[in-house]
Design an enzyme around this catalytic site. Structure first.
Site, short mmCIF file in Angstrom:
data_model
loop_
_atom_site.label_atom_id
_atom_site.label_comp_id
_atom_site.label_asym_id
_atom_site.label_seq_id
_atom_site.Cartn_x
_atom_site.Cartn_y
_atom_site.Cartn_z
N SER A 1 0.82 -1.20 0.00
CA SER A 1 0.00 0.00 0.00
C SER A 1 0.86 1.26 0.00
O SER A 1 1.96 1.29 0.56
CB SER A 1 -0.90 0.01 1.24
OG SER A 1 -1.54 1.25 1.42
N LYS B 1 -7.77 -0.40 -9.92
CA LYS B 1 -8.53 -1.02 -8.82
C LYS B 1 -9.67 -0.09 -8.40
O LYS B 1 -9.46 1.10 -8.18
CB LYS B 1 -7.61 -1.28 -7.63
CG LYS B 1 -8.28 -1.92 -6.42
CD LYS B 1 -7.23 -2.23 -5.35
CE LYS B 1 -7.84 -2.89 -4.13
NZ LYS B 1 -8.59 -1.93 -3.29
N HIS C 1 -13.57 -1.47 -2.43
CA HIS C 1 -12.67 -1.06 -1.35
C HIS C 1 -13.01 -1.80 -0.05
O HIS C 1 -12.93 -1.24 1.05
CB HIS C 1 -12.72 0.45 -1.14
CG HIS C 1 -11.40 1.05 -0.78
ND1 HIS C 1 -10.54 1.59 -1.71
CD2 HIS C 1 -10.76 1.18 0.41
CE1 HIS C 1 -9.45 2.02 -1.12
NE2 HIS C 1 -9.56 1.79 0.17
N TYR D 1 -2.48 5.84 -4.93
CA TYR D 1 -3.73 6.60 -5.01
C TYR D 1 -3.58 7.74 -6.03
O TYR D 1 -2.48 8.06 -6.47
CB TYR D 1 -4.09 7.19 -3.64
CG TYR D 1 -4.45 6.17 -2.60
CD1 TYR D 1 -5.68 5.51 -2.65
CD2 TYR D 1 -3.58 5.86 -1.56
CE1 TYR D 1 -6.02 4.57 -1.69
CE2 TYR D 1 -3.91 4.92 -0.59
CZ TYR D 1 -5.13 4.29 -0.66
OH TYR D 1 -5.47 3.35 0.29
N THR E 1 -5.41 2.83 -7.54
CA THR E 1 -6.71 2.84 -6.87
C THR E 1 -7.49 4.09 -7.23
O THR E 1 -6.99 5.20 -7.00
CB THR E 1 -6.53 2.73 -5.35
OG1 THR E 1 -5.86 1.51 -5.03
CG2 THR E 1 -7.87 2.75 -4.63
#
Length: 380
Positions: free
Chosen positions: A107, A255, A279, A130, A156
């Protein structure tokens, strides 16, 4: 203490070992948690078509995911703050993934930096990013990941704003605790001395390893929320993904896809894969479960890009169900997070071995020798 046999057992142990605030952060979902529950429950409504007297002596769970060999059709999903579950948690999970022969996705908001994780393994890990307003900062992260040997970028796209999670509000994860609430929080921390010693003391530095210059402390979720509010870019549209393609030479996975039209758009921008994901039920409560959204998405883009499913994966049997409905592989997040909290790297290794056995056993009882033979006809 029980000997854990499955994800439910690991969750029970994790709940006992973690401070409530930490457990609820990883375990919870948005608003009333309807989508969180249905992510799991909707799998149980899918029944297998058992077949017998088939030659299944050569059965194997092995496959390839985004060009990588994998021991089973599973990758370990990105989970933020995982270094708060066990000492240097992301490193432990990456090692377990390497031993288990599956990809691990780190992450953006990990405690361990991407360089620390890469140094601990020799496998081609994935990196999750992100949508950030600061393109220069994003480019620097992409360069770091590429230089460290990460093979795949998981981008994401379902966080234009951070979801409201009532458990986090109640526990003061975003601040706002009353004086009495702060006393209760301290009491809860002191009631978990093993966690305090293993993680809070021995697990230092507790910073957001990839963002240490931007978010000073991983122990203070308020800093993370402030950074999210400042940096997550709600203005991004599909054409902005051209920028990502220009700055990332490896595989690109998008994603957060829950709609067939969005899946087609992902194909149009050149995604090597998509992740059907809500999520983990942590963003739009009331959205459908991922397994119920999968068939329409598979009908729209199957064969045009790889399809991964994330959300509600509790076992190898869930992986098989997803593959029957059109996924090429799955991502599991909470399953490994519970295992990590329950018993560190060794517990994650056991979890992966359990998943592999469950996949192989279910294949055999369906009369199949490989995951490529699965189809919707294997469900009733």
């Amino acid at each position: 203490m029980i000997t854990p046999a499955n994800t439910t057992d690991n969750r029970k142990i994790a709940k006992a070992r973690l401070p409530r605030m930490m457990f609820d952060y990883f375990d919870g979902g948005a608003f009333s948690e309807q989508t969180l529950r249905e992510n799991v429950e909707d799998f149980q409504r899918l029944h297998f078509r058992q077949r017998v007297l088939r030659d299944v002596s050569s059965g194997s769970a092995a496959t390839r995911i985004l060009g990588q060999d994998a021991a089973l059709p599973l990758a370990l999903a990105p989970v933020g703050l995982a270094g708060m579950l066990a000492r240097r948690g992301e490193v432990q999970v990456a090692r377990a993934a390497q031993k288990g022969g599956v990809p691990f996705c780190l992450s953006t908001v990990s405690i361990c930096s991407l360089e620390e994780v890469a140094a601990a393994t020799n496998s081609a890990n994935w990196f999750q990013l992100y949508v950030l307003k600061d393109r220069g900062y994003s480019e620097a992260l992409l360069n770091r990941a590429h230089q460290a040997g990460y093979s795949t970028l998981v981008f994401t796209v379902d966080l234009p704003k951070l979801g409201v999670r009532y458990r986090d509000v109640r526990n003061g994860m975003n601040g706002g605790l009353s004086p009495w609430g702060k006393i209760q929080k301290l009491s809860d921390l002191l009631a978990h001395p093993l966690w305090l010693w293993d993680v809070a003391i021995q697990g230092k530095p507790l910073t957001f390893g990839n963002l240490s210059d931007a978010v000073p402390s991983g122990r203070n979720p308020e800093d993370f929320k402030t950074w999210v509010d400042q940096q997550f870019d709600a203005s991004v549209i599909w054409k902005d993904l051209d920028w990502v393609r220009q700055h990332w030479p490896g595989k690109l996975v998008i994603k957060g896809i829950m709609d067939p039209d969005d899946a087609r758009s992902a194909v149009n921008v050149g995604a090597d894969g998509i992740v059907v994901s809500n999520h983990g039920g942590r963003q739009l409560d009331g959205a459908p479960s991922t397994i119920s959204a999968l068939p329409a998405i598979a009908d729209a883009v199957s064969g045009k890009t790889e399809i991964l499913l994330d959300g509600g994966i509790q076992s190898g049997q869930d992986v098989i169900r997803a593959l029957c409905l059109g996924a090429n592989a799955c991502l599991a997040g909470r399953a490994w997070a519970y295992a990590l909290a329950a018993g560190g790297e060794a517990a994650v290794c056991r979890m992966l071995e359990n998943f592999r056995y469950e996949v192989e056993l279910t294949l055999a009882l369906l009369g199949k020798n490989s995951i490529e033979q699965l189809s919707p006809d294997d469900l009733i």
